[in-house]
Structure formats: structure tokens, C-alpha cells
Write an enzyme that holds these catalytic residues in place. Structure first.
Site, PDB file in Angstrom:
ATOM      1  N   HIS A  47       0.848  -1.272   0.031  1.00 44.70           N
ATOM      2  CA  HIS A  47       0.142  -0.014  -0.034  1.00 44.70           C
ATOM      3  C   HIS A  47       0.924   1.293  -0.097  1.00 44.70           C
ATOM      4  O   HIS A  47       0.560   2.241  -0.809  1.00 44.70           O
ATOM      5  CB  HIS A  47      -0.949   0.041   1.168  1.00 44.70           C
ATOM      6  CG  HIS A  47      -1.774  -0.980   1.443  1.00 44.70           C
ATOM      7  ND1 HIS A  47      -2.172  -1.650   2.688  1.00 44.70           N
ATOM      8  CD2 HIS A  47      -2.799  -1.365   0.459  1.00 44.70           C
ATOM      9  CE1 HIS A  47      -2.879  -2.518   2.420  1.00 44.70           C
ATOM     10  NE2 HIS A  47      -3.641  -2.318   1.142  1.00 44.70           N
TER      11      HIS A  47
ATOM     12  N   SER B  23      -3.143  -7.692   3.192  1.00 40.43           N
ATOM     13  CA  SER B  23      -3.192  -7.505   4.639  1.00 40.43           C
ATOM     14  C   SER B  23      -3.663  -8.886   5.466  1.00 40.43           C
ATOM     15  O   SER B  23      -3.043  -8.938   6.458  1.00 40.43           O
ATOM     16  CB  SER B  23      -4.306  -6.485   4.937  1.00 40.43           C
ATOM     17  OG  SER B  23      -3.966  -5.286   4.437  1.00 40.43           O
TER      18      SER B  23
ATOM     19  N   LYS C 201     -15.863  -3.203  11.220  1.00 43.98           N
ATOM     20  CA  LYS C 201     -15.998  -3.901  12.711  1.00 43.98           C
ATOM     21  C   LYS C 201     -15.542  -5.407  12.527  1.00 43.98           C
ATOM     22  O   LYS C 201     -15.361  -5.900  13.438  1.00 43.98           O
ATOM     23  CB  LYS C 201     -17.369  -3.841  12.962  1.00 43.98           C
ATOM     24  CG  LYS C 201     -17.972  -2.803  13.907  1.00 43.98           C
ATOM     25  CD  LYS C 201     -19.128  -3.056  14.434  1.00 43.98           C
ATOM     26  CE  LYS C 201     -20.182  -1.776  13.774  1.00 43.98           C
ATOM     27  NZ  LYS C 201     -21.268  -2.330  13.251  1.00 43.98           N
TER      28      LYS C 201
ATOM     29  N   ARG D 116      -2.063  -6.084  -8.353  1.00 39.94           N
ATOM     30  CA  ARG D 116      -0.876  -6.909  -7.991  1.00 39.94           C
ATOM     31  C   ARG D 116      -0.690  -8.062  -9.079  1.00 39.94           C
ATOM     32  O   ARG D 116       0.425  -8.537  -9.421  1.00 39.94           O
ATOM     33  CB  ARG D 116      -1.074  -7.954  -6.824  1.00 39.94           C
ATOM     34  CG  ARG D 116      -1.202  -6.847  -5.351  1.00 39.94           C
ATOM     35  CD  ARG D 116      -1.575  -7.454  -4.288  1.00 39.94           C
ATOM     36  NE  ARG D 116      -2.924  -7.654  -4.478  1.00 39.94           N
ATOM     37  CZ  ARG D 116      -4.075  -7.781  -3.332  1.00 39.94           C
ATOM     38  NH1 ARG D 116      -3.253  -7.645  -2.134  1.00 39.94           N
ATOM     39  NH2 ARG D 116      -5.141  -7.921  -3.411  1.00 39.94           N
TER      40      ARG D 116
END
Ligand code: PNS
Length: 170
Positions: free
Chosen positions: A19, A129, A43, A92
Site C-alpha cells: 500500500h 493484509s 467492525k 498485484r
């Protein structure tokens, strides 16, 4: 009208070196880059939106034309509200393309907002991530995958498994 202000949207749970590479390169090309953390599904993640924003602010501190913000709802509404004419996304691999192209076409259809694709640095083309979270969770070395501050925060978070902000994590 040129492309002056762009948005780099994402979940950033957490921000990775991949990122940061895209954000830095976008900041060289555009007058202003807004990094926008999507709060719709936050959340369910590992870090709270506030934690993600704090890490992003820290790792972009030396880039004066980069701002970090959050958005809820549709990305195109955020673009309209902030005078943003283009979305910047990193690709990517070919596997990213179909999903990203669909989103780009829908965003254009919804509000005439363009999407600009940047190819990921091959050094980071395997990086996401969720993989970083998983590696950290099982004690692997994430040093070269994320900025130092992110590594520190990840290890802190994992050392406190009772942390309520991780309750819905998957
Ligand atoms: O890092 P991610 O999870 O790939 O980011 C995806 C994100 C937040 C950029 C995307 O899900 C998004 O734009 N969400 C906002 C809701 C929206 O505008 N949906 C319609 C897209 S066509």
C-alpha cells in the site's frame, strides 16, 4: 479538467508495504492524494478504523500532499463530496483485475468517477493484509512486509487476545 485530487481507498487492515508503495508513487503523480479507509465493514477486522488511520498517518507523515480520511457508504459519494475525480488502485496480478475492473466500471457508471490502475511493485505483488495478519498470528516474521509501526502494533494486538476490538475477526 485534469486529475488533481485522487483517492486511494481500501480497508488497510493493516497498511502494508505494498500500500505504501502505491501511495508514494501516486503522491508523485498527483497534486493531492486522499487515502480513504472504508468503514462499512471495519467492525469485522482486526484493527479499528481509528487504529488504521493512525498507522496510515504515521507512515505517510513525510508526504505533505497525502491526507488520510475515512468514508462510509459509497466511495463515489465520498468522491463527489471531496471534489475527487479519480480513484487510484494498485493491481498485484491478473487475479485482481476482474474484480477491480467491475468496480471501476460500476463507479464510472454511478458517478463518472474514473479509476487509474497502477501496477504493484513486483517486490510486493504477493502481499495482502489478510496474509500479513495470518503470518503474524502464527508467529511468522512480517518485518519486510509492513512498516515498523505496523509490525509493532500487530505484535501488541496479538499479545492481548482479549482485546474487544478483535472480537468479530475472521
Ligand atoms: O482494501 P479493499 O478491501 O480491497 O477495499 C475495498 C474498498 C473499500 C475500496 C471497496 O470495497 C469500496 O469501495 N467500498 C465502498 C462501497 C462501494 O462504493 N461499493 C460499490 C463499489 S462498485
Amino acid at each position: 479538467m485534469g486529475v488533481h485530487r485522487v483517492v486511494c481507498p481500501g480497508s488497510f487492515d493493516p497498511v502494508t508495504n505494498g500500500h505504501v508503495d502505491i501511495i508514494r508513487r501516486a503522491a508523485l503523480l498527483h497534486e493531492e492524494v486522499i487515502v480513504a479507509v472504508g468503514a462499512n465493514l471495519a467492525k469485522r477486522g482486526m484493527f479499528t478504523v481509528e487504529e488504521r488511520v493512525a498507522m496510515l498517518r504515521e507512515v505517510t507523515r513525510d508526504l505533505p500532499n497525502v491526507k488520510v480520511d475515512t468514508f462510509r457508504g459509497l466511495l463515489v459519494d465520498f468522491c463527489r463530496e471531496h471534489g475527487i475525480s479519480a480513484i487510484v488502485k494498485g493491481l498485484r496480478a491478473v487475479s485482481d483485475f476482474e474484480y477491480e475492473m467491475e468496480m471501476a466500471q460500476m463507479n464510472y457508471r454511478l458517478a463518472d468517477v474514473e479509476t487509474l490502475f497502477m501496477t504493484a511493485n513486483p517486490l510486493y505483488s504477493f502481499l495482502r493484509s489478510s496474509r500479513v495478519r495470518e503470518i503474524a498470528e502464527y508467529g511468522g516474521n512480517i518485518k519486510s512486509l509492513v512498516p515498523d509501526v505496523v509490525e509493532k502494533r500487530l505484535l501488541e494486538k496479538l499479545s492481548r487476545p482479549e482485546d474487544p476490538s478483535r472480537s468479530g475477526e475472521h
